[in-house]
Write a protein that holds these residues in place. Sequence first.
Motif, PDB file in Angstrom:
ATOM      1  N   LEU A  45      -2.148   5.117   5.040  1.00  0.00           N
ATOM      2  CA  LEU A  45      -0.734   5.142   4.656  1.00  0.00           C
ATOM      3  C   LEU A  45      -0.561   4.587   3.244  1.00  0.00           C
ATOM      4  CD1 LEU A  45       0.864   3.854   7.990  1.00  0.00           C
ATOM      5  CD2 LEU A  45       0.837   6.211   7.139  1.00  0.00           C
ATOM      6  N   ALA A  46      -1.322   3.543   2.920  1.00  0.00           N
ATOM      7  CA  ALA A  46      -1.223   2.941   1.593  1.00  0.00           C
ATOM      8  C   ALA A  46      -1.746   3.878   0.514  1.00  0.00           C
ATOM      9  CB  ALA A  46      -1.990   1.628   1.569  1.00  0.00           C
ATOM     10  N   VAL A  52       5.123   1.598  -0.863  1.00  0.00           N
ATOM     11  CA  VAL A  52       5.776   1.244   0.398  1.00  0.00           C
ATOM     12  C   VAL A  52       4.926   0.272   1.207  1.00  0.00           C
ATOM     13  CG1 VAL A  52       6.636   2.132   2.615  1.00  0.00           C
ATOM     14  CG2 VAL A  52       7.015   3.437   0.494  1.00  0.00           C
ATOM     15  N   TYR A  53       3.612   0.504   1.247  1.00  0.00           N
ATOM     16  CA  TYR A  53       2.739  -0.249   2.152  1.00  0.00           C
ATOM     17  C   TYR A  53       1.882  -1.308   1.455  1.00  0.00           C
ATOM     18  CZ  TYR A  53       3.940   3.203   5.684  1.00  0.00           C
ATOM     19  OH  TYR A  53       4.618   3.989   6.585  1.00  0.00           O
ATOM     20  N   GLU A  58      -1.666  -5.860   2.175  1.00  0.00           N
ATOM     21  CA  GLU A  58      -2.219  -7.058   1.554  1.00  0.00           C
ATOM     22  C   GLU A  58      -2.035  -8.284   2.453  1.00  0.00           C
ATOM     23  OE1 GLU A  58      -0.461  -7.437  -2.283  1.00  0.00           O
ATOM     24  OE2 GLU A  58      -1.819  -5.987  -3.223  1.00  0.00           O
ATOM     25  N   ASN A  59      -0.885  -8.370   3.128  1.00  0.00           N
ATOM     26  CA  ASN A  59      -0.643  -9.489   4.039  1.00  0.00           C
ATOM     27  C   ASN A  59      -1.574  -9.448   5.242  1.00  0.00           C
ATOM     28  OD1 ASN A  59       1.410 -10.572   2.477  1.00  0.00           O
ATOM     29  ND2 ASN A  59       3.028  -9.441   3.526  1.00  0.00           N
ATOM     30  N   VAL A  60      -1.784  -8.240   5.776  1.00  0.00           N
ATOM     31  CA  VAL A  60      -2.691  -8.086   6.915  1.00  0.00           C
ATOM     32  C   VAL A  60      -4.119  -8.429   6.483  1.00  0.00           C
ATOM     33  CG1 VAL A  60      -3.754  -6.409   8.485  1.00  0.00           C
ATOM     34  CG2 VAL A  60      -1.276  -6.413   8.146  1.00  0.00           C
TER      35      VAL A  60
END
Length: 338
Positions: A45-46, A52-53, A58-60
């Motif tokens: 998706l990124a 958007v992602y 990055e947080n995940v």
Amino acid sequence: MRSGTLEELEEIEQNLLDEEEETGQRNYSMRIELYKEMYNRLKPLARKQNDVYKNYIENVQQSLVYDLIHYGTYLKTEYQKDDHLAAICLEDALKYDRHNPIAAYRLGFLSYKQKNYSSALLYFENALRFQRYDSSHKYKLNSQQQVNAHLYLTNSALYIAQESAKKLNQLSAKENLEISYDDIDSLYTKIFETEKYLQRNAFYNITKNGKIKCSKKECEKLVESQPPKTMILYFNDRTIVAVYEDKEAVLTGDQGNMLKQFILNSTEESPLTRAAFSITHNINLNTYIQSARRLRNKLIDNGFPPMIQTTRYQDETAYYFDESYSYHVLYRVDEEIE
């Protein structure tokens, strides 16, 4: 998890967070598997919609790498380190963060412990290269680890050269050589000197007076001596133990790190709220209170005086270590993560 959609994984994450809030303990094994699956869902998706992602993935990734590096060593049992699992998790960390200096460094240290000097040499080379590649990396080596990385790297190369020289001297065809490899005493000397230095400076010993380096033997002697009215928190090679005079408590990885923070970074004037433990994971207030209460009760149940005090700070429940007690915090230089 593998058959779930991203939305279903988010629901699993929320359920996991709710469970952790209720029990006051983190399920690191499930967290790691969950974040791996979320990362796999987000990656394509990124690629298509990076704007958007980008922050989401990055947080995940940040949460996943944090758990792999900090808690991978305790996945089998929360009370005992496992070098094999630690190595697997550190390798995984490098898959998600390819230039992570501390992951490469700790893999080098584990390989060196196992006398796998070829692997150790490569890992330490990578750790130093990653450090140069991105000096602002979140998981960078401290100054002592940089020195140690060079020493481990040198000794790994010397061990390999020593073994190669031995094998060469056993070959009959070596008689045709115009150069001699008979004198390997200098290699023994250099290896011995470096090993002695690394052993003498293997641990940090932090007290109210500051931080010094010491050997494992000195740490064990200090634990056995049981100085009066002094808390000793010892991160040894297998477990984490808190010692007070003739009392002892074996701690989980979470409890050991929490107690270390209270001892080193809290005062009555500046106690620690949950914000001090939310660098990567946003810790719920109830989870923080339960974790601190469990740690304090565990120490008291094992005969320790009430060293962890509760107060209010910035409109939140906060905790601090009673400064009337002396302390020693002992942990390996090679395992420090700044």
